[in-house]
Enzyme design. Sequence first.
Site, PDB file in Angstrom:
ATOM      1  N   SER A   1       3.939  -7.521   3.559  1.00  0.00           N
ATOM      2  CA  SER A   1       3.560  -8.762   4.035  1.00  0.00           C
ATOM      3  C   SER A   1       4.849  -9.886   3.387  1.00  0.00           C
ATOM      4  CB  SER A   1       2.274  -9.396   3.851  1.00  0.00           C
ATOM      5  OG  SER A   1       1.837 -10.539   4.695  1.00  0.00           O
TER       6      SER A   1
ATOM      7  N   ASP B   1      -0.319  -4.558  14.349  1.00  0.00           N
ATOM      8  CA  ASP B   1      -0.494  -5.622  13.174  1.00  0.00           C
ATOM      9  C   ASP B   1      -0.357  -7.225  14.004  1.00  0.00           C
ATOM     10  OD1 ASP B   1      -0.124  -7.711  11.074  1.00  0.00           O
ATOM     11  OD2 ASP B   1       1.473  -6.281  10.113  1.00  0.00           O
TER      12      ASP B   1
ATOM     13  N   HIS C   1      -2.228  -4.763   9.724  1.00  0.00           N
ATOM     14  CA  HIS C   1      -1.478  -5.336   8.778  1.00  0.00           C
ATOM     15  C   HIS C   1      -1.641  -4.741   7.426  1.00  0.00           C
ATOM     16  CE1 HIS C   1       1.043  -8.731   7.205  1.00  0.00           C
ATOM     17  NE2 HIS C   1       0.338  -8.932   6.175  1.00  0.00           N
TER      18      HIS C   1
END
Length: 674
Positions: free
Chosen positions: A499, A586, A618
């Site tokens: 991320s 995602d 994600h």
Amino acid sequence: MTRTAKLLLLATAAGAAVPLAAQSAPGSAVPLIERAKLFGNPTRAAGRLSPDGKWLSYIQPRDGVMNLWVAPASAPNEARPLTAEKVRPIRNAFWSPDSKQLLFINDKGGDENFLLYGVDVATGAQRALTPFEKTRVQLIGGSQKIKDKLLVGVNNRDPRWHDVHLLDLTTGKLTLVFQNDGYSGFVADDDLRLRLVSKPRPDAGSDWFRVTNNVPEKTAVVSYGLDDSQTTAPLGFTTDGKTLYWTDARGRDRAALFAQDVATGKMTVVGESARADVSGGLFHPRTGALEAYSDYYLRNDYVPVGDSVRADLAFLKAQNKGDFAVTSRTEADDKWLVSFDPVTAPAATYLYDRRAKTLTQLYVSRPELVGAPLVGMHPQEIKSRDGLTLVSYLTLPKGADPDGDGKPNAAVPMVLLVHGGPWARDGFGYNSAHQWLANRGYAVLSVNFRASTGFGKSFTSAGDGQWGRKMHDDLIDAVDWAVKRGVTTKDKVAIMGGSYGGYATLAGLTMTPDTFACGVDIVGPSNLHTLLKTIPPYWEAVKLQFYKRMGDPTTDAGRAMLTERSPLTYADKIKKPLLIGQGANDPRVNVAESDQIVAAMKAKNIPVTYIVFPDEGHGFARPTNNIAFNAAAENFLAGCLGGRAEPVGGAIAASTAQVKEGAQHVAGLAPTAQ
């Protein structure tokens, strides 16, 4: 329902030893810990006591997928399965207030459209309690008085906002309580009445309004701007409705816990830390009264408020089994579940009998790691170039630091492991990634760079407008610290993260192309323009915070900043090896973020290895997928830094991994010739 259960819903992861890829690598005399033991399913996890104390629930594998199990509290080893998920693991669950059902959320393929499910403990019947498509549930309130109902928010009418419904747990009926046209937060009392709602402000802060008969008042009772947006919010009412707890940093730097007298409005500090934000603690399961708070700077410590649990916390601390967390309490408060984390051994969960002052071990989460060569973690305070203190965590390969002072006898290769968020923090404790990488021969350093939360609002706000700049400088300063301390050498440092950590990896290889030897990017954004255009609609309430802290795409200056801070802008500068992992579904960091930088690198004939998982979002929730990517990552790192690696073997074939580009750059990824 405990506050822990609420947070769980709101929040809302073998074989014989194999030869080493690099016998001469650091720590090569230490037995290799197989990936499956570190990243496969735990044997048992997330134990919870039912409120009435009659049941214990767990999450543990059933046919290879994490499912819910339940056992009588008097016979904890007589567990039976309650669910039969075949693909997507259940990762969290909580009890209904009446102890009749286990409730859990799950999505499909990582799309984060989390729906709420209930399973009847007596019959095993399972039901979708929010049976909608493309909808994300939000738990708003539970009750000690009304145990067969919950308040939930669902965004099936308008994906941006959650309408509040009363959910009858017996019948499954949903009754609309509050149609939401722009409110982002809700607080209910023990009568399941809405008492407070919040609305985003133009300055990216929030206004909180009292609610009477489900109608918000016109004048805000609490207001704050961007600086306080990460540190100030109501936590909940006591059962009698007379006290409202807040975490609040208004007029101060670090958030403290306040108790507000509802009748007079008076705010009283009930918990504060000299070095960290205080954001939660232990609340009595029946009264909701605060009994202890969490002081978490380098390590977490419970600080008692009054004497109700003081002796219990002292008893648990005296066991010397590692840092502990109280994870579940019965309504009678006679039994607790307590998890101990010794770091150098797998975590274990115990039943604590408060009256008898006894601890009974219920399970070890990963018994296959008992006796494995796990290593300690060293909290560090590192100074940035402009004087900030960066709370960091260093793990060293076994045998590299015989005296345990956090400094190896000789420099070793290092992986800088960057956390996501970026409005989150790294912490102390057993960390599978740290243990894995240290076992492969690397020092591992995790840094709470500016913008991280938990260390005061000025530290968080110091990251505003600093993506790819001072936030990245902090990471470089931490690497320089490690080099000067003799932990590693300047030419043997990799950067890795997911991320925001993936963004930091891409920034490292594009904006500082000579600093790192290689990088591993997991679901990291490469183009900040497209990142902000594709954020999920249910993030509408916090969209302005992104704009204020990252760059405003509605202004010329903001758009220029987003271009300047996007790794994609500098893709042609990449000169070091790069591995990218991405979930196709995602919703936060769209697959296009990885596609774009891979395409840019291909256009310039720059090598890259790119792996996509079609059934993930994600991050990689399915263990076979997580193991597969880590198989690629450790062999990638071995080629870059010279550490050890368990061969890829059949890990990729056992997963859904699609190696889109660059299989030839990582040992074991390319198919062998027939």
